[in-house]
Design an enzyme around this catalytic site. Sequence first.
Site, PDB file in Angstrom:
ATOM      1  N   HIS A 219      -4.609  -8.212 -14.026  1.00 27.46           N
ATOM      2  CA  HIS A 219      -4.699  -7.109 -14.975  1.00 27.46           C
ATOM      3  C   HIS A 219      -6.107  -6.911 -15.522  1.00 27.46           C
ATOM      4  O   HIS A 219      -6.352  -5.935 -16.219  1.00 27.46           O
ATOM      5  CB  HIS A 219      -3.693  -7.310 -16.125  1.00 27.46           C
ATOM      6  CG  HIS A 219      -2.298  -6.925 -15.730  1.00 27.46           C
ATOM      7  ND1 HIS A 219      -1.717  -7.333 -14.554  1.00 27.46           N
ATOM      8  CD2 HIS A 219      -1.360  -6.152 -16.337  1.00 27.46           C
ATOM      9  CE1 HIS A 219      -0.495  -6.840 -14.472  1.00 27.46           C
ATOM     10  NE2 HIS A 219      -0.246  -6.122 -15.537  1.00 27.46           N
ATOM     11  N   SER A 223      -4.987  -3.434  -9.945  1.00 28.87           N
ATOM     12  CA  SER A 223      -4.629  -3.603  -8.539  1.00 28.87           C
ATOM     13  C   SER A 223      -5.690  -3.012  -7.623  1.00 28.87           C
ATOM     14  O   SER A 223      -6.321  -2.002  -7.951  1.00 28.87           O
ATOM     15  CB  SER A 223      -3.298  -2.904  -8.257  1.00 28.87           C
ATOM     16  OG  SER A 223      -2.244  -3.611  -8.845  1.00 28.87           O
ATOM     17  N   LYS A 247       9.116   2.810  -7.690  1.00 33.27           N
ATOM     18  CA  LYS A 247       8.812   2.462  -6.296  1.00 33.27           C
ATOM     19  C   LYS A 247       9.216   1.015  -6.005  1.00 33.27           C
ATOM     20  O   LYS A 247       9.782   0.721  -4.949  1.00 33.27           O
ATOM     21  CB  LYS A 247       7.314   2.655  -6.033  1.00 33.27           C
ATOM     22  CG  LYS A 247       6.942   2.560  -4.565  1.00 33.27           C
ATOM     23  CD  LYS A 247       5.588   3.188  -4.276  1.00 33.27           C
ATOM     24  CE  LYS A 247       5.312   3.180  -2.789  1.00 33.27           C
ATOM     25  NZ  LYS A 247       4.306   4.172  -2.392  1.00 33.27           N
ATOM     26  N   ASP A 248       8.916   0.109  -6.962  1.00 33.87           N
ATOM     27  CA  ASP A 248       9.329  -1.286  -6.779  1.00 33.87           C
ATOM     28  C   ASP A 248      10.849  -1.412  -6.793  1.00 33.87           C
ATOM     29  O   ASP A 248      11.416  -2.249  -6.084  1.00 33.87           O
ATOM     30  CB  ASP A 248       8.722  -2.169  -7.880  1.00 33.87           C
ATOM     31  CG  ASP A 248       7.233  -2.399  -7.680  1.00 33.87           C
ATOM     32  OD1 ASP A 248       6.763  -2.277  -6.528  1.00 33.87           O
ATOM     33  OD2 ASP A 248       6.530  -2.689  -8.661  1.00 33.87           O
ATOM     34  N   GLU A 291      11.409 -26.291   8.529  1.00 32.01           N
ATOM     35  CA  GLU A 291      11.876 -24.940   8.304  1.00 32.01           C
ATOM     36  C   GLU A 291      10.870 -23.941   8.865  1.00 32.01           C
ATOM     37  O   GLU A 291       9.680 -24.241   8.974  1.00 32.01           O
ATOM     38  CB  GLU A 291      12.058 -24.709   6.796  1.00 32.01           C
ATOM     39  CG  GLU A 291      13.198 -25.518   6.219  1.00 32.01           C
ATOM     40  CD  GLU A 291      14.547 -24.951   6.591  1.00 32.01           C
ATOM     41  OE1 GLU A 291      15.062 -25.316   7.676  1.00 32.01           O
ATOM     42  OE2 GLU A 291      15.101 -24.139   5.838  1.00 32.01           O
TER      43      GLU A 291
END
Lengths: 445, 188
Positions: A219, A223, A247-248, A291
């Site tokens: 922040h 971004s 959107k998220d 894994e």
Amino acid sequence: MSFPWAKHYEPKNPAMRWIDERLPLPRLVYSAVGAGYPVPRNLNYFWNFGVLAGVALVVQIITGVILAMHYTANIDTAFNSVEAIMRDVNSGWLMRYAHANGASFFFIVVYIHIFRGLFYGSYKAPREMIWLLGLVIFLLMMATAFMGYVLPWGQMSFWGAQVITGFFSAIPVVGEPIRQWLLGGFVPDQATLNRFFSLHYLLPFVIAGTIILHIWALHIPGSNNPTGVSVKGPQDTVPFHPYYTAKDGFGLGVFLILFSFMVFFLPNALGHADNYIAANPLSTPAHIVPEWYFWPFYAILRAFTVDLSFFGLFTIVEAKLLGVIAMFASILILFFLPWLDNSPVRSGNYRPKFKIAFIILVLDVLVLGFCGQMPAEEPWVMLSQLAAAYYFAHFLIVLPLISHFEKPLPLPGSITEAVLNKHRIKGERDALPGMGSATQPQPAE
Amino acid sequence: MATVEQADPVLKEDGEGVRRRDFINIAALGVAGVGATIAVIPLVNQMNPSADVRALSSVDIDISSIQPGQAIKSTWRKQPIFVRNLTPKEIAEANAVNVSTLRDPQTLAERTEEGHENWLITLAVCTHLGCIPLGAGEGENKGAFGGYFCPCHGSSYDTAARIRQGPAPRNLEVPPYTFTSDTVVQIG
């Protein structure tokens, strides 16, 4: 923090005002993930994956805390308690399948998140700290996932613990004492299981704390975006809420559909049948495989089969230690990435040669992953040697050379210019009137 | 209270050089630092193997039923061990190797007890990453050198359990043991 045009919190009702004056938590949320946080207007769906990773962690913590209510960390009862969760505990099967597959989905979204950052240059100034904290989170995730996999005390749990703690015994002189210190014994045993359970419960909260630092660091500059061009004015941003919450939210819906599909229809597809056999310290499974999210690193570990010696006269570094060093180095090298790639252009969209190298790197990691789950036989050993060599060459040779010689494509003047040009080209193609160039705003600076 | 401060002539806040307050600060922080460091020692040490794990238990193994060419798996200190009765051919093969060409040079005689050269007793823990090698059981893969083969990462050991091929750096470890009789061996 954030941009000067960020909106300030205005309490809408007296109750919120009362809270905000005494504890400015509503203000913090508003400025972090609300309308008070301006975000570049052109983020694509690859920018969903940070939020998705956060959601995956929350899923893991909720299901994990519930599983811990029914699990016993004792070598005699652990395996049976997991079976009881599967058969007897109400909805226990759902909690366990969600937790096991949740780990895989956590890694899927984090890998996409990392490669997003790699492609769009999100690791470059001024975002180096975000990248470094992200790598710390990644390391913590790997430690947590490894210890979680040991808890059911099945065959793969036991032998995975044996092999992975065996890495440390490669260190000269102090290696074996370190291994015994980690295990609390000479082989994985009660002490090992108990401490892994304790740490497996602890580390997710350490991850959550590191995520707060990661977001805090994010922040400060805000971004990155698909053009890699910095925000220049208010016209380049939109408020996080409602634009990116929406959107998220859409991305989250898609994520949950895929997650539910795996949990309900293919719950064991990513696991190993051997782990439904209780741990037997006297019998090694024929083929020990970690894994899937560890396969590329496992391939690098196994790529070293010959000692490093002084013209064949005496050994300088044993093959075992070389493999372990290379495996750790493959992650540590990422910590130096912001200083290995010196190109001032962030986004791979404007770096034609980097784009090719990036695609080769993605394929290279996929090849490593494939080799990591194959037996230690030819041609897979040779292939993993070549792929491991390229992995290091990409970061140590290819990237520095490209950033030196590459001629980047012309960058758009601003995010807004890039967005409007894209619309104009698309509009002309559709034989529709384009957005008037007269309305195109000038860069603010 | 003002009289108390005046009564202390050494406390000078505006003095030049090292003040008495500086010394007290450094000494206090130093002692606290040493204390904190010492407090960390038990916090770290608690993770080391506990007394019950360390207690060096010894096991007696009856070897009377192991025929030449056969091997058994047992445990010592929770670690698996191999007890193998070598055939004369296997002994000959092990002795035929030029020791200086080995990664971890040792002769068969150094790895067995005098008078019991046919008894090869080793930890069944691959020195690479700790898997149990194959080769003790009937019909198991003995690897390219007729001893043991680790399926995890492909290390091959010869008939003296010496590393010959693959990533493992050292020979299979020989635990301390004594023959208490011709048919019983005590490990540990």
